[in-house]
Structures are given as structure tokens and as C-alpha cells.
Design a protein around this motif. Structure first.
Motif, short mmCIF file in Angstrom:
data_model
loop_
_atom_site.label_atom_id
_atom_site.label_comp_id
_atom_site.label_asym_id
_atom_site.label_seq_id
_atom_site.Cartn_x
_atom_site.Cartn_y
_atom_site.Cartn_z
N ARG A 347 0.31 -0.92 0.24
CA ARG A 347 -0.21 0.40 0.11
C ARG A 347 0.72 1.15 -0.05
O ARG A 347 0.26 2.61 -0.62
CB ARG A 347 -0.63 0.23 1.11
CG ARG A 347 -1.74 1.31 1.10
CD ARG A 347 -1.39 2.30 2.46
NE ARG A 347 -1.84 3.84 2.17
CZ ARG A 347 -2.01 4.52 3.25
NH1 ARG A 347 -0.53 4.56 3.65
NH2 ARG A 347 -2.34 5.99 2.28
N GLU A 348 2.10 1.17 1.16
CA GLU A 348 2.89 2.28 1.25
C GLU A 348 3.20 2.61 -0.57
O GLU A 348 3.43 3.72 -1.12
CB GLU A 348 3.55 1.98 1.61
CG GLU A 348 3.46 2.32 3.06
CD GLU A 348 4.09 1.91 4.76
OE1 GLU A 348 5.72 1.83 3.99
OE2 GLU A 348 3.70 1.59 4.97
N ALA A 349 3.80 1.60 -1.14
CA ALA A 349 4.46 2.18 -2.32
C ALA A 349 3.67 2.51 -3.11
O ALA A 349 3.98 3.19 -4.41
CB ALA A 349 5.37 0.58 -2.75
N VAL A 350 2.17 1.89 -3.46
CA VAL A 350 1.56 1.99 -4.17
C VAL A 350 0.89 3.84 -3.99
O VAL A 350 1.32 4.72 -5.23
CB VAL A 350 0.52 1.42 -4.51
CG1 VAL A 350 -1.06 1.98 -5.25
CG2 VAL A 350 0.44 -0.17 -4.78
N HIS A 351 0.43 4.02 -2.68
CA HIS A 351 0.71 5.46 -2.44
C HIS A 351 1.53 6.49 -2.45
O HIS A 351 1.99 7.96 -3.38
CB HIS A 351 0.56 5.47 -0.90
CG HIS A 351 -0.56 6.87 -0.69
ND1 HIS A 351 0.20 7.65 0.68
CD2 HIS A 351 -2.01 7.66 -0.25
CE1 HIS A 351 -0.33 8.55 0.55
NE2 HIS A 351 -1.78 8.53 0.09
N ASP A 352 2.98 5.84 -2.37
CA ASP A 352 4.16 6.57 -2.70
C ASP A 352 4.58 7.60 -4.16
O ASP A 352 4.65 8.17 -4.78
CB ASP A 352 4.44 6.69 -2.07
CG ASP A 352 5.62 6.68 -0.53
OD1 ASP A 352 5.15 6.88 -0.35
OD2 ASP A 352 6.22 5.79 -0.33
N GLU A 353 3.13 6.35 -5.34
CA GLU A 353 3.37 6.40 -6.86
C GLU A 353 2.51 7.44 -7.33
O GLU A 353 3.04 8.09 -8.26
CB GLU A 353 3.39 5.31 -7.29
CG GLU A 353 4.48 4.61 -7.34
CD GLU A 353 5.76 4.63 -8.20
OE1 GLU A 353 5.96 4.70 -9.02
OE2 GLU A 353 6.48 5.32 -7.31
N LEU A 354 1.60 8.26 -6.59
CA LEU A 354 0.20 8.81 -6.44
C LEU A 354 1.82 10.24 -7.43
O LEU A 354 2.17 10.70 -6.12
CB LEU A 354 -0.60 8.70 -5.68
CG LEU A 354 -1.55 8.52 -5.02
CD1 LEU A 354 -2.47 8.52 -4.20
CD2 LEU A 354 -2.44 7.59 -6.54
N LEU A 355 0.58 10.80 -8.34
CA LEU A 355 1.93 12.50 -9.13
C LEU A 355 0.71 13.60 -7.41
O LEU A 355 -0.49 13.14 -6.68
CB LEU A 355 1.04 12.56 -9.86
CG LEU A 355 1.63 11.67 -10.91
CD1 LEU A 355 1.57 11.90 -12.26
CD2 LEU A 355 3.62 12.13 -11.14
N PRO A 356 1.32 14.47 -7.10
CA PRO A 356 0.71 15.40 -5.88
C PRO A 356 -0.76 16.03 -6.51
O PRO A 356 -1.63 15.56 -5.26
CB PRO A 356 1.53 16.82 -6.49
CG PRO A 356 3.33 16.21 -6.52
CD PRO A 356 2.49 15.19 -7.76
N GLY A 357 -1.15 16.31 -7.40
CA GLY A 357 -2.19 16.23 -8.36
C GLY A 357 -3.42 15.83 -7.96
O GLY A 357 -4.30 15.51 -7.59
N GLU A 358 -2.38 13.90 -8.42
CA GLU A 358 -3.53 12.97 -8.55
C GLU A 358 -3.58 12.73 -6.75
O GLU A 358 -5.07 12.51 -5.94
CB GLU A 358 -2.90 11.70 -8.81
CG GLU A 358 -3.35 10.52 -9.32
CD GLU A 358 -3.42 9.35 -9.44
OE1 GLU A 358 -3.46 8.73 -10.40
OE2 GLU A 358 -1.46 9.33 -9.55
N HIS A 359 -2.51 12.39 -5.97
CA HIS A 359 -3.17 13.18 -4.65
C HIS A 359 -3.94 13.75 -3.69
O HIS A 359 -4.66 13.17 -3.37
CB HIS A 359 -1.86 12.98 -3.73
CG HIS A 359 -1.55 12.96 -2.44
ND1 HIS A 359 -2.09 13.57 -1.49
CD2 HIS A 359 -1.60 11.84 -1.67
CE1 HIS A 359 -1.91 13.42 -0.48
NE2 HIS A 359 -1.19 12.21 -0.33
#
Length: 955
Positions: A347-359
Motif C-alpha cells: 500500500r505504501e509503495a502504491v501510495h508513494d507513486e501518486l502524483l501530487p495533483g492525483e494525491h
């Protein structure tokens, strides 16, 4: 449908954890006998902690155990209080129903659990918010103990490195205080996440010192174990080269072994661990990856309906998108139609891949959907979920409002420590949001006041002071005198908690700000009058109490009246009027019962224990202490009044010579983590026993912690008097009468001494001993102290048998003092008085009289193991030619030691003896050591033989 989506098992073979599984099994067996409480299972991320505890859970269920699961999530650190305990409670409700769970608790206690689960109805109305959290802890402890009455119970809490402060406190509380057999708590944490400042570190250090708590570290797999894991996954024996490559690159982390094998036959290994973990995700269809990114923004666990709403997918579309992730074991199905990532690292790895705007967009979507339908998240979680997601969405206005709401929810759940960061977020966002005051219907100062209230209830003194200072800087005492006064009272309470000086000055300033009769003035009069009484300023304190009682009558506030009566009783106690003390405390107790105020009830009981002890009525005092402890448990005040009552009980036991029992009581009390002031009281009680037994190192350690050796300034006369007495006793124990005399001189040089009769006479009796010892080396100084003592004694009354016995010792009538001590069952005082009387007789040439007194004193001292006194008696016996007094062996053994010896002779183990006599194994060990020493033998077998040979057990 969801039930059809079953992921493959990554490793069907359980590899390399046999020793750790055996350790958990052994701990469970020890817990079933009441000798183990908790296991702390640490290991690196991906090393297999979850797999191990799941195997342990399955194995335990097969032998009839009930297994409860609760997990911590990253969101816990943002205010989601008690997450693992709420999950475990929800599991119990699903399995047994709300009514059956509530029936296990005291009547009405289920309403406290409503603060965790709404299924238990409306939370109890509690005006005493500082006690509510303690009561909630007690109810959860009681629940576990009652569950274990019918079946062995295991509570598994995963990922406590993410635990919120309230959960950490409850974990520590349960680990220290679980006494019932058949309960075991197993907790997992990431050892590689525990940086130097991690909040879990001090909790682990504390629990590491608790009896019954086991630390277990899960190592990486060996090369052979990696080969076994690979064979289990592949279904065939891997070749040597492939094993070497996987082992070298995975470094024995099972999760990485699995990820490498997911990469295909070449067992490729990307440059970073994140790339390795993401490999299994990137091989999934694009739509599946998109939904996984959405789920990662929602947390480690997301409900089906919420995920469908945020992703804008129908049920069928969502199931189709998630089926490959579940088949690939990236995602798993949890209860209540929810999904969880198989491992937090994924989950952490997937979350860290989010772009700032996407986040930001995803957090906004979660917040919008939860706002529209709060039932999309588990009951009680909506407010904190909204605070988390609006903040992640960078929507300052919504984030501020949500954080304020979540903070109020945290207050209602007694999660004060979780309320603080939420309130700090409100303060941080305040200047960014126009009209913040209107949005939450509270000004900036009110937020600071609320934060200081949370800090006070949660015991976070340093942050509380910071909030109070900030709030006071925003207030003008001319415009807001009441608010300023209230904050100053709270500041004074923080100072008391930290043992700081100057409390009375702050309270007097607060009183000056509220001159008009009313609630605001009454709220200052009450703590100020108590402080004055403790300082010995009885006249001023009584005058204020009279004013306060008039205000209480006008306001119709019976709890306020009860508090003031308890303060008044303090004054009666200081004056030595114990009958008035008991009567006044009883009036307060009745008011407490009428108002169902646990605070008044337990405080009144505690004060009456003290009064009964000073009156020599020790049997009544002990019975009342047990009643008070039960009341403290009932009202959730164990860590407040309850520990004070335990110390009262220990003081009674110390006075009547049941020292081992007193020590055991103090150890139990210490395990609850008492506040500083209560801990200091407990340390003084323990120091009295250590002094009497000549335990040099222990005494020095206690007095150093109390600040006695550096003569740390103190405000309250009782503390000053007792610390002085201990300081003098320390120097006498070391054979330094001149230093003891110097401490006495400094005390007598104070403008006032304790007017409490018992304390005053006790210290004066000790000063006589000091002066007698110092006469040979400092006659002039000793004479001056005696003269000053005469003046102090003239102002003291000797009301009650205890004060009278000390007065007799001070006046030098040691035989009368010994008789007085015998009447009220104070064996140590009796033996000391007999020793002093023997010294007087020896100096007058009455050797026979001296010998007779010494022969009476020695068995008393030996039974107590009062080494310094034993040595004094034996030395004087030799000097007067009385020889060593002869007593039978049975007279040397206490009744409890004879009981232990009887069971030893029957071949019982220490654990068996502890169970039969309802004492701890540690206490049995102490008794056995004493028996061996007194009988002059070296083994249990020799002790048993001696017992039969000497007919010690014929009775």
C-alpha cells in the motif's frame, strides 16, 4: 461476487518459524496458568510477522481458544483512537451480540464501550472527563478477564508502531494489569521503523520491565529456509543457482522472496525495494492499477461501497477491476465487504507513486463521498476520516472544520491525546481560513483552552503549559477575568503534577480576578483552600472553605460542597481532631453517593483510611482500603484515587509490620504508572521499610529520586516533614549523627513546622534519637535542637493512641511507649522502644532488666528482618552480658512463613504455593529464602526435614 474472489496462497509451506511458534505456544500455556500476559513480536517489514501470528491463531483455535484481532493503521496517528480495540470489540459483537458482551461488565458499564462502538447505546454522561478514560481502560480489562473465565482468550494487535497514543496507553495498561489466567495479548511491530524518537520506544522499554511480558524478535530466513519457501511457492525444488540469487538479493525477507518469484523464471530483482514490491502491481491490468491507486489513498483498508463511490464504478465493474489484484495476492478481502492490501509495504509503495495533483484529487473524492454518506466508513470513524482526507486534499476550510469536529469526538471517546494534534491542526490552519471563528463557533483562544484541557486530561503537562501560556497571552484579565482565572487554576494543577513551587501564589491571583460570588469564584476557592490546608495554613483555608460552602449552597452544587468538606477534613486532621475528620469525610462521602461521584467517594475513603491509621484502628483501615479499591475500580479511578488508596493500605501494612505485603502492594501500584505526586508518596512508604531493613542502595536511590538528598524545596508540610524524617534516618543508618543533626537544625530553622499531631510527634521522637546519638560529638548543637523541640512540642496535642505513643518516646518514657505500641500492633516501634528502654536500664546498672527487654525485642526485629535494629539489640546484649536471647524456632517464623514451610514440606513448588496462598511467586521466593536463613539450612529438603524434626508443623 466477492465471495468468489479468492487469491492464491503465495507460500503454502510454513517455513522457518518453528522456534518462534513454539515460543508463542509456550507463552500461551504460561498465560493459561496466569504467569504470562503479553508477547511483543518485533521484526522488519516483510519478515513474516503476520504469517506467524495467523498460524499461531489457527493453532490456538484448534485447542479451543478465542482469538480476537485488532490492527493499527497509519491513520491512527491522526486521531483515530483505539482502532485495534474497536476492531476486536466489533468482532466480539458480531460473534456474540451486544447484550451478551454488556452482560459481562458491571451494570451500566456497557455505556462506556459506546464510546468505541455505537451498538452499545448512548455513552455515559460524565462530567468528570479526566476519569472517563481510566474507567474505559478498566472496562476493557474487565471484559478480557470475564471472557477468559469461559475460554482461553488471545488478543492479537498488529502494527503497534502505528498505534495512537490512547491505544499505546491502553496496551501498556493491559500488559501491566492483566492478572487473570487464560488471557494473552500478542502485539506485532516493525522494528526497523522505530527511529530514536518513535513514540513506541518508551512503551516497549517500559513493558520490557513488566513481569509476564515477553519480547520476541523475528529474524530473517536462512538460506535453507529461503530454499524451502521457494519450493513451496514453485511446487518443485529450485536449483542451487536460483536459490543463491534469490537469497542474496532478498536478504532472507520472505515478502521479497515472493516478489522475486512473481517476476518469473529469471527472478529479476529491480534496483530498489519499492520497484520490487511494485512489480506485482505493474503486471496487473491498467484499470486494476488505477483502482489500487484509489484504494491506497483511502488507507490500508477500504470498504467496497466507499471504493465504488470514489472510483465511480458499479459493483460489477469494481469487482471485475479488483479480481486480478486479489488473484495476484496484492489485495485481500476482509470482513464487512472491505478490502485490505496484503502487506502495508504494498500500500505504501502504491501510495508513494501518486502524483501530487492525483494525491489531492483522490483525498478530495474520499472526503466528498464520506461527507455525503457517513455510513460508508465504520461507525465512529467518519469525523477523523474527513479530517484526514480534507487535509490531504489541501482544502483548508473543510480541513479546519473537520479537525474541530473530530477533536470533539475524541473528547467524547476519552481520546484526549488524539484530540491534541487535531486541535493543533485547527490552530495551524486558523490564519489561512477566513471566518474560522464563525465556522466552528469558537474563537482562537477557545481552541487553545480546549487543547490545554485535553493535555490536562491526557497527562501531557508540557504541552498543556504551552497551550495555557498561549491562551493567556491572548486574554486581557480586565475583559475576561473568569477565563484567565480558570486557566490559572489549570496551570496550578500542572505545577502540582510536576512538583513545582508557587502554586498558592497563582491560585491567589486567580481568586483576585473573580471577586463576585458565583461559580467562577467557587472554582478557585476549592483548589486554593485545599492547597492552603496542605501547606498547614489552616485558619486561612478554613475561612475560604466557609465562603465556598455558602457559594455551594447558593449554587445547589452538592459535588462542590463535598469537595470543600473534604478540604475541611484536612484541617481537622492537621489539628489532630480525628473524630471530626472522620465525621466530615463521612458527610462528603454521603454527598458523593447521592451524586454518584466516584471522585468524592474514593477521595473520602482514602482520607478516612489515613485518619483510622492515625487513630491506631488498623483493622478498620485495611478493610476500608479494600472497599476503596473496589470503589476505584467501579468508578474508573484506579490511577487517580485508587493508587492513593493502595498507598494508604501500604502505609497501614508498614506500620503494623507486614512489610512484605506492603512491598507487594506498592509494586502493584507502581505498575499502574502513578502521577508524580502519588509516586512520591509511594516511594516514601517504601523508603521507611528499606531504612528499617538497612537496604542502603535502595534507600539512596529512592531519596535521590525524591530530591531529599539535595533538599529539593517542597510546599506541603506533610511532604516536608516526611522527607526530613527520611533524610535524618538515612544519615543515622550510615552512622552519621552529626549530619543527621544538621538536617534537624535546618528543619527547626524553618518559620513553621508541621502542626499535624501524629507527624509532629513522630519527628520529635526521631529528633530525640538524633540528639542522643550526637551528644557525644556535638553536645552544644544537640542541646539547641532539644530546646527548640521543647518549644514545638508545647504547641502539639497528643490526640489518639499513635500520637500518644510517639509523645511517650519523645519524652523518654520508653517502657510506656513500648506498651502503647504493643496495644496498637506496631512491632517495629515496640522493638525500638524496648531497645531504648534496655539502653536506659543498662546505663543504670540494671543488666537483668536490660536483658529481659532485649529478649522481648529481638524476635520482633527478626520477624521483620529489621537488620539495623537486630544488630543494635545483639550488640547491647553482648555488652550487658545477656547473651543471645533463646527462642524456639517457631517463634522466629512468622505465621505466613509457617504456612509456606508447611507447603514446602509437602513438596509444593513456589508456583503451587503462590496459587494456594493467593500471593505472587516472587513473594513466595522471599518467604522461602527467609525460612532457609532462619532455620540455618541451605535447601528446601533440609527445611522440610528440620520442620518435621523440630515438630514445627504439628499444630
Amino acid at each position: 461476487m466477492l465471495d468468489d474472489m479468492l487469491g492464491r496462497s503465495v507460500s503454502p509451506v510454513f517455513v522457518g518459524r518453528a522456534p518462534e511458534l513454539a515460543t508463542l505456544t509456550e507463552a500461551f500455556e504460561e498465560a493459561r496458568k496466569g504467569d504470562a500476559t503479553a508477547v511483543l513480536l518485533g521484526g522488519e517489514a516483510g519478515v513474516g510477522k503476520t504469517r506467524l501470528v495467523q498460524r499461531f491463531a489457527d493453532q490456538s483455535r484448534q485447542v479451543g481458544a478465542r482469538v480476537l484481532f485488532g490492527g493499527c493503521v497509519e491513520l491512527s496517528t491522526e486521531g483515530l483512537a483505539y482502532a485495534p480495540f474497536t476492531a476486536a470489540l466489533r468482532q466480539l459483537v458480531r460473534e456474540q451480540g451486544t447484550a451478551q458482551i454488556a452482560a459481562l461488565l458491571p451494570e451500566g458499564a456497557g455505556r462506556d464501550l459506546a464510546r468505541l462502538l455505537p451498538e452499545f447505546g448512548e455513552p455515559s454522561g460524565d462530567g468528570e472527563t479526566e476519569t472517563g478514560r481510566a474507567r474505559l481502560f478498566e472496562q476493557f480489562l474487565t471484559l478480557l478477564e470475564r471472557l477468559a473465565d469461559s475460554r482461553p482468550t488471545i488478543l492479537i494487535i498488529e502494527d503497534i508502531h502505528w498505534a495512537d497514543r490512547s491505544s499505546r496507553d491502553l496496551i501498556a495498561f493491559l500488559s501491566r494489569n492483566l492478572r487473570a489466567p487464560q488471557v494473552l495479548i500478542v502485539m506485532t511491530y516493525r522494528s526497523d521503523d522505530l527511529h530514536r524518537q518513535h513514540p513506541l520506544r518508551p512503551v516497549l522499554a517500559e513493558l520490557g520491565r513488566v513481569n509476564g511480558v515477553l519480547r520476541l524478535d523475528l529474524p530473517r530466513l536462512s538460506r535453507d529456509e529461503v530454499a524451502q519457501q521457494m519450493a513451496g511457492i514453485l511446487g518443485s525444488t529450485p536449483d542451487y543457482a536460483k536459490v543463491e540469487k534469490v537469497y542474496e538479493r532478498s536478504e532472507g525477507i520472505p515478502l521479497f522472496v515472493e516478489a522475486m518469484l512473481d517476476g518469473g523464471e529469471d527472478c529479476s530483482f529491480p534496483e530498489s525495494m519499492t520497484d520490487l514490491i511494485l512489480g506485482s502491481v505493474e503486471r496487473l491490468p491498467e484499470e486494476t492499477q488505477r483502482v489500487l491507486r484509489i484504494a491506497a489513498a483511502g488507507g490500508i483498508r477500504v470498504g467496497h461501497s466507499l471504493l465504488a463511490a470514489v472510483s465511480s464504478l458499479s459493483d460489477l465493474e469494481l469487482e471485475a477491476a479488483l479480481r486480478p489484484a486479489i488473484a495476484g495476492n496484492v489485495l485481500q478481502i476482509a470482513d464487512n465487504r472491505a478490502y485490505v492490501f496484503r502487506h502495508a509495504l504494498i500500500r505504501e509503495a502504491v501510495h508513494d507513486e501518486l502524483l501530487p495533483g492525483e494525491h489531492q484529487r483522490l483525498h478530495a473524492r474520499f472526503a466528498e463521498e464520506i461527507s455525503l454518506d457517513r455510513k460508508l466508513v465504520p461507525p465512529g470513524r467518519a469525523a477523523v476520516e474527513l479530517a484526514h482526507h480534507w487535509y490531504g486534499a489541501r482544502n483548508d476550510k473543510a480541513a479546519l472544520v473537520a479537525a474541530w469536529e473530530a477533536a470533539q469526538k475524541s473528547f467524547r471517546a476519552f481520546a484526549y491525546t488524539e484530540a491534541i494534534p487535531l486541535l493543533e491542526r485547527v490552530l495551524m490552519l486558523w490564519d489561512r481560513v477566513s471566518g474560522a471563528e464563525e465556522l466552528i463557533d469558537a474563537d482562537h483562544t477557545a481552541v487553545l483552552e480546549r487543547a490545554s484541557e485535553a493535555a490536562r486530561a491526557g497527562g501531557d503537562v508540557d504541552r498543556g503549559v504551552k497551550f495555557i501560556k498561549a491562551a493567556l497571552s491572548e486574554l486581557d484579565e480586565n475583559r475576561d477575568p473568569g477565563r484567565v482565572a480558570k486557566l490559572m487554576v489549570r496551570w496550578a494543577s500542572f505545577k502540582i503534577s510536576k512538583g513545582k513551587m508557587g502554586v498558592v501564589e497563582d491560585l491567589r491571583d486567580a481568586l483576585r480576578l473573580v471577586p463576585a460570588p458565583g461559580q467562577e469564584r467557587a472554582d478557585v476557592v476549592t483548589p486554593l483552600s485545599q492547597d492552603l490546608m496542605l501547606r498547614g495554613e489552616v485558619a486561612e483555608g478554613t475561612q475560604l472553605i466557609e465562603e465556598g460552602l455558602r457559594l455551594a449552597g447558593e449554587l445547589g452544587d452538592r459535588c462542590l460542597e463535598g469537595d470543600l468538606l473534604l478540604n475541611l477534613a484536612l484541617g481537622h486532621s492537621i489539628d489532630g481532631d480525628y473524630e471530626a475528620t472522620l465525621a466530615t469525610n463521612m458527610r462528603a462521602l454521603e454527598l458523593g453517593k447521592l451524586e454518584n461521584s466516584g471522585r468524592l467517594i474514593t477521595r473520602a475513603i482514602g482520607n478516612n483510611i489515613d485518619a483510622l491509621t492515625d487513630m491506631g484502628r488498623w483493622e478498620e483501615a485495611l478493610a476500608l482500603a479494600d472497599e476503596g479499591w473496589r470503589a476505584a475500580k467501579k468508578y474508573g479511578r484506579l490511577r487517580a484515587s485508587g493508587l492513593f488508596i493502595l498507598n494508604n493500605k501500604a502505609e497501614v501494612l508498614e506500620a503494623i509490620g507486614r512489610w512484605d505485603e506492603a512491598i507487594e502492594i506498592l509494586d502493584v501500584a507502581a505498575s499502574y504508572g502513578p502521577v508524580l505526586r502519588t509516586r512520591h508518596h509511594m516511594l516514601r512508604t517504601r523508603a521507611d521499610i528499606a531504612l528499617a531493613r538497612g537496604e542502603f542502595d535502595l534507600v539512596e536511590g529512592i531519596l535521590s529520586e525524591l530530591g531529599v538528598l539535595k533538599e529539593r524545596p517542597e510546599d506541603y508540610l506533610q511532604d516536608i516533614t516526611n522527607s526530613t524524617r527520611l533524610h535524618i534516618g538515612w544519615h543515622l543508618l550510615k552512622g552519621e549523627p552529626d549530619s543527621a543533626l544538621a538536617v534537624a537544625e535546618r528543619y527547626m530553622g524553618r518559620p513553621s513546622q508541621s502542626s499535624k499531631a501524629m507527624l509532629g510527634w513522630r519527628l520529635l521522637a526521631l529528633l530525640r534519637t538524633v540528639c542522643d546519638a550526637a551528644d557525644a560529638v556535638e553536645p552544644d548543637r544537640a542541646r539547641a535542637v532539644r530546646e527548640h523541640a521543647v518549644a514545638v512540642a508545647a504547641g502539639l496535642q497528643a490526640k489518639g493512641p499513635v500520637a500518644e505513643a510517639y509523645r511517650l518516646s519523645y519524652s523518654g518514657d520508653f517502657d510506656a511507649a513500648a506498651a502503647a505500641w504493643e496495644r496498637i500492633n506496631r512491632p517495629h516501634n515496640q522493638a525500638k522502644a524496648l531497645m531504648r528502654a534496655a539502653s536506659v536500664a543498662a546505663r543504670s546498672g540494671d543488666r537483668e532488666g536490660a536483658g529481659g527487654r532485649l529478649r522481648t525485642a529481638l524476635p520482633l526485629a527478626r520477624a521483620l528482618r529489621a537488620t539495623p535494629l537486630i544488630e543494635e539489640i545483639e550488640t547491647l546484649s553482648r555488652r550487658v552480658g545477656a547473651g543471645s536471647p533463646q527462642e524456639t524456632t517457631s517463634e522466629l517464623l512468622t505465621p505466613r512463613e509457617l504456612e509456606v514451610l508447611r507447603l514446602v514440606a509437602l513438596g509444593r513448588s513456589n508456583r503451587d504455593i503462590a496459587a494456594e496462598l493467593f500471593i505472587s511467586v516472587k513473594t513466595v521466593s522471599v518467604h522461602v529464602s527467609n525460612i532457609l536463613s532462619k532455620l540455618g539450612v541451605t535447601s528446601r529438603g533440609e527445611a522440610a526435614a528440620a520442620a518435621h524434626r523440630r515438630s514445627l508443623l504439628d499444630a
